[in-house]
Design a protein around this motif. Sequence first.
Motif, PDB file in Angstrom:
ATOM      1  N   ALA A 137       0.817  -1.223   0.000  1.00 42.21           N
ATOM      2  CA  ALA A 137       0.000   0.000   0.000  1.00 42.21           C
ATOM      3  C   ALA A 137       0.844   1.264   0.000  1.00 42.21           C
ATOM      4  N   SER A 138       1.894   1.251   0.780  1.00 40.76           N
ATOM      5  CA  SER A 138       2.631   2.492   0.992  1.00 40.76           C
ATOM      6  C   SER A 138       3.502   2.868  -0.192  1.00 40.76           C
ATOM      7  N   ILE A 139       3.773   1.941  -1.095  1.00 40.06           N
ATOM      8  CA  ILE A 139       4.772   2.265  -2.126  1.00 40.06           C
ATOM      9  C   ILE A 139       4.192   2.627  -3.486  1.00 40.06           C
ATOM     10  N   TYR A 140       3.000   2.095  -3.818  1.00 42.18           N
ATOM     11  CA  TYR A 140       2.641   2.115  -5.233  1.00 42.18           C
ATOM     12  C   TYR A 140       2.384   3.494  -5.798  1.00 42.18           C
ATOM     13  N   ASN A 141       1.784   4.358  -4.990  1.00 41.69           N
ATOM     14  CA  ASN A 141       1.515   5.682  -5.530  1.00 41.69           C
ATOM     15  C   ASN A 141       2.803   6.332  -6.027  1.00 41.69           C
ATOM     16  N   TYR A 142       3.844   6.227  -5.221  1.00 44.40           N
ATOM     17  CA  TYR A 142       5.123   6.832  -5.614  1.00 44.40           C
ATOM     18  C   TYR A 142       5.868   5.992  -6.655  1.00 44.40           C
ATOM     19  N   ILE A 143       6.001   4.686  -6.380  1.00 44.33           N
ATOM     20  CA  ILE A 143       6.812   3.823  -7.241  1.00 44.33           C
ATOM     21  C   ILE A 143       6.232   3.741  -8.652  1.00 44.33           C
ATOM     22  N   PRO A 179       7.976  -2.864 -25.628  1.00 50.51           N
ATOM     23  CA  PRO A 179       9.290  -3.105 -25.015  1.00 50.51           C
ATOM     24  C   PRO A 179       9.984  -1.808 -24.552  1.00 50.51           C
ATOM     25  N   TYR A 180       9.754  -0.711 -25.277  1.00 50.02           N
ATOM     26  CA  TYR A 180      10.526   0.497 -24.973  1.00 50.02           C
ATOM     27  C   TYR A 180      10.326   1.028 -23.539  1.00 50.02           C
ATOM     28  N   PRO A 181       9.086   1.269 -23.086  1.00 45.19           N
ATOM     29  CA  PRO A 181       8.955   1.770 -21.698  1.00 45.19           C
ATOM     30  C   PRO A 181       9.417   0.756 -20.655  1.00 45.19           C
ATOM     31  N   VAL A 182       9.326  -0.527 -20.995  1.00 43.86           N
ATOM     32  CA  VAL A 182       9.810  -1.554 -20.063  1.00 43.86           C
ATOM     33  C   VAL A 182      11.337  -1.481 -19.957  1.00 43.86           C
ATOM     34  N   ILE A 183      11.984  -1.397 -21.115  1.00 46.09           N
ATOM     35  CA  ILE A 183      13.457  -1.350 -21.116  1.00 46.09           C
ATOM     36  C   ILE A 183      13.938  -0.052 -20.458  1.00 46.09           C
ATOM     37  N   ALA A 184      13.291   1.061 -20.788  1.00 41.93           N
ATOM     38  CA  ALA A 184      13.689   2.336 -20.178  1.00 41.93           C
ATOM     39  C   ALA A 184      13.537   2.262 -18.660  1.00 41.93           C
ATOM     40  N   GLU A 185      12.494   1.582 -18.182  1.00 41.13           N
ATOM     41  CA  GLU A 185      12.309   1.430 -16.733  1.00 41.13           C
ATOM     42  C   GLU A 185      13.431   0.572 -16.151  1.00 41.13           C
ATOM     43  N   ILE A 186      13.771  -0.481 -16.854  1.00 39.40           N
ATOM     44  CA  ILE A 186      14.818  -1.378 -16.343  1.00 39.40           C
ATOM     45  C   ILE A 186      16.149  -0.634 -16.250  1.00 39.40           C
ATOM     46  N   PHE A 187      16.342   0.340 -17.124  1.00 39.67           N
ATOM     47  CA  PHE A 187      17.579   1.114 -17.068  1.00 39.67           C
ATOM     48  C   PHE A 187      17.402   2.416 -16.274  1.00 39.67           C
ATOM     49  N   GLY A 188      16.306   2.520 -15.524  1.00 33.66           N
ATOM     50  CA  GLY A 188      16.129   3.627 -14.569  1.00 33.66           C
ATOM     51  C   GLY A 188      15.972   4.975 -15.229  1.00 33.66           C
ATOM     52  N   GLY A 203      10.988   5.739 -18.495  1.00 36.61           N
ATOM     53  CA  GLY A 203      10.506   4.404 -18.174  1.00 36.61           C
ATOM     54  C   GLY A 203       9.029   4.403 -17.827  1.00 36.61           C
ATOM     55  N   ALA A 204       8.441   3.216 -17.824  1.00 42.07           N
ATOM     56  CA  ALA A 204       7.005   3.093 -17.558  1.00 42.07           C
ATOM     57  C   ALA A 204       6.632   3.738 -16.228  1.00 42.07           C
ATOM     58  N   CYS A 205       7.549   3.729 -15.261  1.00 41.69           N
ATOM     59  CA  CYS A 205       7.288   4.339 -13.949  1.00 41.69           C
ATOM     60  C   CYS A 205       8.332   5.409 -13.648  1.00 41.69           C
ATOM     61  N   ALA A 206       8.871   6.003 -14.698  1.00 41.09           N
ATOM     62  CA  ALA A 206       9.835   7.103 -14.569  1.00 41.09           C
ATOM     63  C   ALA A 206      11.064   6.696 -13.766  1.00 41.09           C
ATOM     64  N   GLY A 207      11.409   5.435 -13.811  1.00 35.33           N
ATOM     65  CA  GLY A 207      12.631   4.984 -13.141  1.00 35.33           C
ATOM     66  C   GLY A 207      12.464   4.711 -11.658  1.00 35.33           C
ATOM     67  N   ARG A 208      11.253   4.854 -11.140  1.00 35.28           N
ATOM     68  CA  ARG A 208      11.058   4.653  -9.699  1.00 35.28           C
ATOM     69  C   ARG A 208      10.882   3.188  -9.336  1.00 35.28           C
ATOM     70  N   GLY A 255      11.837   0.074 -11.297  1.00 34.39           N
ATOM     71  CA  GLY A 255      12.821  -0.954 -11.625  1.00 34.39           C
ATOM     72  C   GLY A 255      12.122  -2.164 -12.218  1.00 34.39           C
ATOM     73  N   HIS A 256      12.890  -3.161 -12.618  1.00 27.68           N
ATOM     74  CA  HIS A 256      12.325  -4.207 -13.464  1.00 27.68           C
ATOM     75  C   HIS A 256      11.368  -5.129 -12.722  1.00 27.68           C
ATOM     76  N   MET A 257      11.473  -5.236 -11.389  1.00 25.35           N
ATOM     77  CA  MET A 257      10.614  -6.175 -10.659  1.00 25.35           C
ATOM     78  C   MET A 257       9.204  -5.634 -10.429  1.00 25.35           C
ATOM     79  N   LEU A 258       9.038  -4.295 -10.485  1.00 23.70           N
ATOM     80  CA  LEU A 258       7.772  -3.695 -10.041  1.00 23.70           C
ATOM     81  C   LEU A 258       7.086  -2.893 -11.137  1.00 23.70           C
ATOM     82  N   VAL A 259       7.322  -3.258 -12.388  1.00 26.09           N
ATOM     83  CA  VAL A 259       6.780  -2.455 -13.485  1.00 26.09           C
ATOM     84  C   VAL A 259       5.247  -2.478 -13.467  1.00 26.09           C
ATOM     85  N   ALA A 260       4.668  -1.331 -13.768  1.00 25.26           N
ATOM     86  CA  ALA A 260       3.209  -1.248 -13.873  1.00 25.26           C
ATOM     87  C   ALA A 260       2.840  -0.312 -15.001  1.00 25.26           C
ATOM     88  N   ASP A 261       1.723  -0.602 -15.634  1.00 27.92           N
ATOM     89  CA  ASP A 261       1.099   0.326 -16.574  1.00 27.92           C
ATOM     90  C   ASP A 261      -0.404   0.190 -16.334  1.00 27.92           C
TER      91      ASP A 261
END
Lengths: 444, 324, 323
Positions: free
Chosen positions: B98-104, C80-89, C93-98, C100-106
């Motif tokens: 819960a605490s991380i997703y908004n930011y991450i 692939p592009y936003p995923v790769i950009a995320e993996i390289f921080g 990236g899909a999450c602006a580098g915040r 990393g590759h384990m927690l990608v979301a769209d």
Amino acid sequence: MANHPISIESAGGEYMESVLVLDWAVKPGEPVKAGQLIVTVETAKAATEVAAERDGWLAETFFSEGQEAPVGAVLGTISDTKPADASAGGPKSRPLAAPAPVMAAATAEGASSEAGAPAAVAGGRVIASPLARRLAREAGLDLCGISGSGPRGRIKQRDVAAALSARGEQPAIASPVASAAPQVASTAGGAPQAPVVSSVTRKADPVILLHGFGADRSAWRQVLPLLPAEFETITLDLPGHGAETGRSAQGIEDLALDVSDRIEALGIERSHLVGHSLGGATALALTALGRVAVRSLTLLAPGGLGPEINAGFIGGLTRSTTAEALERWLSVMVADPNVLPQGYARAVLRSMERNGQKAVLAALAERLFAGGTQAFDLLSALRRVSVPTRIVWGRSDRVIPHAHSLRAPGSAAVHLLDGVGHVPQMEAPELTARLIAETLRSAG
Amino acid sequence: MALMRYAEALNAALREEMLADPSVFLFGEDIGRYGGVFKVSKGLMEEFGESRVRDTPISEQALTAMAVTAAMTGTRPVLEIMYADFVPLTLDALVNQASIYNYIWNDQVKMPFVLRTQGGGGAGAGAQHSKALDSMLAHIPGIKVVAPSTPADAKGMLKAAIRDDQPVVFLEHKLLYNIRGEVPDGDVTVPLGKAATVRDGNDVSIFATSKMVVEARKAAELLAADGVSAEVIDLRSLRPLDVNAIVTSIAKTHHAVVVNEGWRFCGYAAELSATIMDHAFDELDAPVARVTLPDMPIPYSEPLEVAMLPNAEKIRAAALATLK
Amino acid sequence: MKNTPSVEEHLEIYRKMLLVRHLEEGLGALHKEGRTRGPIHRCDGQEAVGVAATAVLEAGDKVATTHRGHAVYIGKGMNPYPVIAEIFGRATGACAGRAGHMLVADADKGVIGGNAIVGAGIPAAAGMALSMQVLGQKNVAMCVFGDGAAQTGICHEAMNMAGLWKLPVVFVLEHNQFGLTVPSDVQSPVEDLSVRAAGYAMPAEIVDGNDAVAVYRAVSSMVDRARRGEGPGMVECKTYRLEGFSTSDMGGYQKPEDIASWKERDPLLVSRKALLGEVGENRLAAIEAAAKAEVDAAFATALSDPMPEFSIDENCNPYSEAL
């Protein structure tokens, strides 16, 4: 034998409550020459050097290196004669500290574990609450001599209050420089602050210096040391400025009346006036008022000689919310922005915001300069002046046009300075001091 | 205004928010047919049906994790965790989810869920049903933690919590559910992050939340008899904390007593002390006094438990000590 | 056969599997050059599970996956592009580098998201399904989870509630034989973990996880019933982790003969063989070249993209006013 105070009233600590003593260049007992560096202090604008005002011997120092001193405090004294026993180095008790320190006794007895013991422990560390420390610092009170009534002898607010109240009852201080010591800023709210007087014995009519809009009495710090020593100088904060934010003024007459009241309260009947900008206008109005006999007038870029004034500058001064913004407006007032000391804008802003001065200034500006027009006309007052009068103006003034000086009557001397803006005392202190001195001397 | 018990005020808040917003739903153990162990959700299943008011298995860990993703996919879940002592079971969902997703996830999702729980001692519930654990929760960046002490605040803050787009842990106290107080009628919310001065005073400031506010008020009465004028500030929200209210009060009294029903070491009282040092050091005329639980498990037997819990007399003693 | 992907659907699955394989191999090469950051968990050889399972889903459906989720990200529609950009921080990236590759979301694509707490994706998908049920939506949530996650306590809690409430969720068990270095038979008393589905009153099917068509068929039937409101289902996909736990894995615990035999049944080979007869070599070669070019371009762009700038997250401010 006489001891003369070494003061930092004009050492650039204007926007600070205290300065930090960095380095004594001379040891107690050593001879000093006028103009020789005695002590370096740290102010808002980095290190400021304090030079000896006269020949003599460094008699005492009241603040050691690394200690904070309140602005206006006496740092030490210069003696006319060689002190008999100058071997004891280190700071003595300050003129404003009540009893002498009892540190040695307290530690020797291993006291201080109970309330009421002197608040000192081995190593000289004073135990005091943060609040007590702050209040003492603001009042220029030395905690060393105070007994703490809190746990483990901790000095608390009530102990500082008691010491201050004791000080109030016994203003006479045993120190030889007591009579010469300037009164440090009173913490009593609302009461007018005592003016800072550069020396005690009045040999001649004093010189009263009035600063401009938005400044305070420290505006004269570059010029004061350069004025002839035989003249006593008095700098005052105008109502709504500096320490006088609690005093208000509706117009230029109010300013003149207020200043006149304070000059009379000092027992001064005759004086020379030096005024800058709004202070110049106030000086003219004060002269017209006639309650204090004016011996001479030196007017630096004075107000009141024409309608124009730079409304943008006045507004920018009172409305700036960041140091960067303020700095841009402050640079309008000088021909060369490099003369503004490092950190000056930040210090000015902090002071304005801390004292609530901003709102007071904005209200005053609204009354005095509404719509970019000077709401007062002192040209006829200037024409009636019969004492030596000198007008000094920078040709690069962007706040009030220097052309206003052309309206001066033939009896007034007019000096137009090249490469100088609105603040001759800051931009050309030597020349300004010389012109003030010539005015003073021409009055005989 | 209506006179209500704290539990009734919470019930009113839940009911009003469910009526106003069909995305609000409740789940938790025993909350449906039974109406909640503390009767906070009484009558709501009858009114809103079994889809929006769900009795659940005893699965705090998954329930909380499900609240997190339900919240980020369009609903506003209100999850009841019966005892704060069970919150450790939910910690992965709070700390790692819960605490991380908004930011991450760079603001791609909102997280509007409320975890209601109740903590605190004094009811003889023993070491696994009496803890506050508020410090542990307030430690987590990205989660709000509030703990109202009055029925009015209970209602107003629960409504605000349900409408908040961040996760909110809503801490109640088992000994507050039956207190009565005036509650404003209608749709009145109380902002999260604003403290309330519940008693003005000049000599010492007492800061507390939840049931400790009740004790602080009693302490202020005792102190008045001692000739001491105590100010009582109900912080109401542990995070975000209304630091301005704290600084303002200390600037007046120069003495602070912080009260927390959690443990002392690394506790919320320690955080308050440090916050005061950060922001009001030069106003302090004495060290900040902490009144907390001692650092040990909470025992069952009455004299043992009573000896352990912070109370008005301990707060009074701490206040008098700081004024020495 | 019911629920069989069309040739075009299978081609799209094949294309996405190629994207994932090039992504994984590209990451492996850059890791060797020391240009990646942190551990990276590759899914070489498991592409059919993530891609074919998500190929069944609609745009409004949601998926939660694991720390080894690249096939799911691409399968559910991310480029692939936003995923790769995320993996390289990168800031792009899909999450602006915040993340990393384990927690990608769209979130727009329904990928919410990767999860590196083993087992946490299971209640995550159940929670999404709960939300869909409360709101009366006709969407489905999916969880792709591993044999390691199947051993967590929260797996039981979440599946129990999913079965109890007939939540619209499909559990896709990507059985790759290892939980970090520990083989499945050292972690579980049963070989086929989906036998547990019976305990939650949900149907289960075991399929060859390297056969995209088999995965698609099985998942499709579970998704259909979930969408009809008949409750959750489970598909156990037997596959094999070819490239170790992560880039930090020292290896040595996987048998070379196992790796060799699983490589013979590489999901890319399985699909290619099936498609060759349908569309011919030229069409496949064109798809393969395009996939390689797309991933190469994505790497090139991502690696030259700007890094993000740090700022404090005010949503996390412990004080109610900024100080």
